[in-house]
Design a protein around this motif. Sequence first.
Motif, PDB file in Angstrom:
ATOM      1  N   ILE A 272      -4.721   5.818 -15.779  1.00 58.64           N
ATOM      2  CA  ILE A 272      -3.947   5.556 -14.563  1.00 58.64           C
ATOM      3  C   ILE A 272      -2.679   4.785 -14.923  1.00 58.64           C
ATOM      4  CG2 ILE A 272      -3.961   4.383 -12.332  1.00 58.64           C
ATOM      5  CD1 ILE A 272      -6.948   4.854 -12.181  1.00 58.64           C
ATOM      6  N   PRO A 273      -1.509   5.220 -14.458  1.00 60.43           N
ATOM      7  CA  PRO A 273      -0.255   4.516 -14.796  1.00 60.43           C
ATOM      8  C   PRO A 273      -0.224   3.098 -14.244  1.00 60.43           C
ATOM      9  CG  PRO A 273       0.187   6.718 -13.926  1.00 60.43           C
ATOM     10  CD  PRO A 273      -1.267   6.452 -13.688  1.00 60.43           C
ATOM     11  N   SER A 274       0.548   2.250 -14.899  1.00 63.97           N
ATOM     12  CA  SER A 274       0.656   0.850 -14.499  1.00 63.97           C
ATOM     13  C   SER A 274       1.212   0.701 -13.087  1.00 63.97           C
ATOM     14  CB  SER A 274       1.537   0.083 -15.488  1.00 63.97           C
ATOM     15  OG  SER A 274       0.985   0.118 -16.783  1.00 63.97           O
ATOM     16  N   VAL A 275       2.158   1.581 -12.720  1.00 61.39           N
ATOM     17  CA  VAL A 275       2.777   1.461 -11.405  1.00 61.39           C
ATOM     18  C   VAL A 275       1.756   1.694 -10.293  1.00 61.39           C
ATOM     19  CG1 VAL A 275       3.480   3.898 -11.340  1.00 61.39           C
ATOM     20  CG2 VAL A 275       4.756   2.183 -10.024  1.00 61.39           C
ATOM     21  N   VAL A 276       0.739   2.512 -10.568  1.00 58.61           N
ATOM     22  CA  VAL A 276      -0.301   2.755  -9.568  1.00 58.61           C
ATOM     23  C   VAL A 276      -1.134   1.490  -9.373  1.00 58.61           C
ATOM     24  CG1 VAL A 276      -2.342   4.133  -9.003  1.00 58.61           C
ATOM     25  CG2 VAL A 276      -0.356   5.217 -10.087  1.00 58.61           C
TER      26      VAL A 276
ATOM     27  N   VAL B  41      -8.606  -5.334 -13.798  1.00 52.75           N
ATOM     28  CA  VAL B  41      -8.949  -3.909 -13.695  1.00 52.75           C
ATOM     29  C   VAL B  41      -8.292  -3.115 -14.822  1.00 52.75           C
ATOM     30  CG1 VAL B  41      -8.877  -1.880 -12.210  1.00 52.75           C
ATOM     31  CG2 VAL B  41      -9.193  -4.140 -11.202  1.00 52.75           C
ATOM     32  N   MET B  42      -7.103  -3.538 -15.235  1.00 49.29           N
ATOM     33  CA  MET B  42      -6.378  -2.786 -16.255  1.00 49.29           C
ATOM     34  C   MET B  42      -6.959  -2.978 -17.655  1.00 49.29           C
ATOM     35  SD  MET B  42      -2.423  -3.239 -14.996  1.00 49.29           S
ATOM     36  CE  MET B  42      -1.827  -2.059 -16.185  1.00 49.29           C
TER      37      MET B  42
ATOM     38  N   GLU C  68       1.763  -6.492 -20.420  1.00 45.09           N
ATOM     39  CA  GLU C  68       1.933  -5.688 -19.203  1.00 45.09           C
ATOM     40  C   GLU C  68       3.113  -6.197 -18.394  1.00 45.09           C
ATOM     41  OE1 GLU C  68       2.004  -3.028 -16.505  1.00 45.09           O
ATOM     42  OE2 GLU C  68       0.677  -2.861 -18.251  1.00 45.09           O
ATOM     43  N   ALA C  69       3.942  -5.285 -17.913  1.00 44.09           N
ATOM     44  CA  ALA C  69       5.168  -5.680 -17.228  1.00 44.09           C
ATOM     45  C   ALA C  69       5.204  -5.241 -15.768  1.00 44.09           C
ATOM     46  CB  ALA C  69       6.383  -5.107 -17.976  1.00 44.09           C
ATOM     47  N   LEU C  70       5.160  -3.938 -15.528  1.00 43.62           N
ATOM     48  CA  LEU C  70       5.455  -3.427 -14.196  1.00 43.62           C
ATOM     49  C   LEU C  70       4.433  -3.857 -13.155  1.00 43.62           C
ATOM     50  CD1 LEU C  70       7.349  -1.744 -12.522  1.00 43.62           C
ATOM     51  CD2 LEU C  70       6.055   0.292 -13.160  1.00 43.62           C
TER      52      LEU C  70
END
Length: 331
Positions: free
Chosen positions: A159-163, A196-197, A258-260
């Motif tokens: 899953i992308p970070s933006v999500v 979660v990430m 992690e940034a976004l």
Amino acid sequence: MENKEDLKKAVDQAIAEQQVPHVKLNKMGPSSVDIDKLTKPSKETHQEYWGKGLTYFAIGLIIVLVVSIIGFVGYHGLATFVSDHVNVFHFLTSTDWDPGEGKNHVGAAVMIVTSFAVTLLAALIATPFAIAIALFMTEYSSKKGADFLQSVTELLVGIPSVVYGFLGLTIIVPAIRNLFGGTGFGILAATLVLFVMVLPTITSLTVDSLKAVPSHFRKASMALGATHWQTIYHVVLRVATPRILTAVIFGMARAFGEALAVQMVIGNAVLMPYNLVSPSATLTSQLTSQMGNTVMGTLPNNALWSLALLLLIMSLVFNFLVKLVGKRGQK
């Protein structure tokens, strides 16, 4: 020429004196041997040369790329201290961040403290869950159940970070706002998103760590009368501890960089956090939000490159810790 003639004589003699005719040599006479063909590199030899050449080229390209990245970031990151004459101690300890006002307002302590706080809290929350899931997958679950959980874990990784950031912005931030008041942005929101990430990363590596424990350790413990849980707690986890620590460090490195997603829920206010629900900023969130608003070569831009240099140094530190834990685990 003498070497070729000597080789031809040796081959002719070997063919003439063979006791049991070889399948490929039974129709070959001494005069039909092509010495030039024997001395030339074969097709397979050329393929081996090409393979080695491509391998060395790829390794050299990777080394040049890594050195170039470190050199580029280091050159621009050190410009803050070399060209702009910012004090290193002041940069690391001051909470005053406003590079546009001059060199006395370049303090990264807020971002450093927040980055470490978010990373450590996310790792502390994710590690027990990851170990529990890994133990269930390797020690209790059936093969189908383990395969299903493995698929879910891989899905979370993809899953992308933006999500994740958008879900945190629309679900976690309002929930924190309703429960604790304030804006809802802050370390707590960022910690829950990062939890979660990093959970899939720590879980996957922990599963591999538990699977790497030799089966005869479990059998020996069972033979001594230990229960299943006693075997897991006193044997399996003890043996796998160095590898589990490596998994946790990899998860921390993932969270620290992690940034976004963090930027979307942390609040992006360069203020020292006085609780878990007060807006703040991390190194990555400040970089992503401000890099496009500065001019290359100016103090504000150089200060951001110094933040990038800090991130690079921390990445190297995490890699060093992984190597150190790995070596201790081998002992």
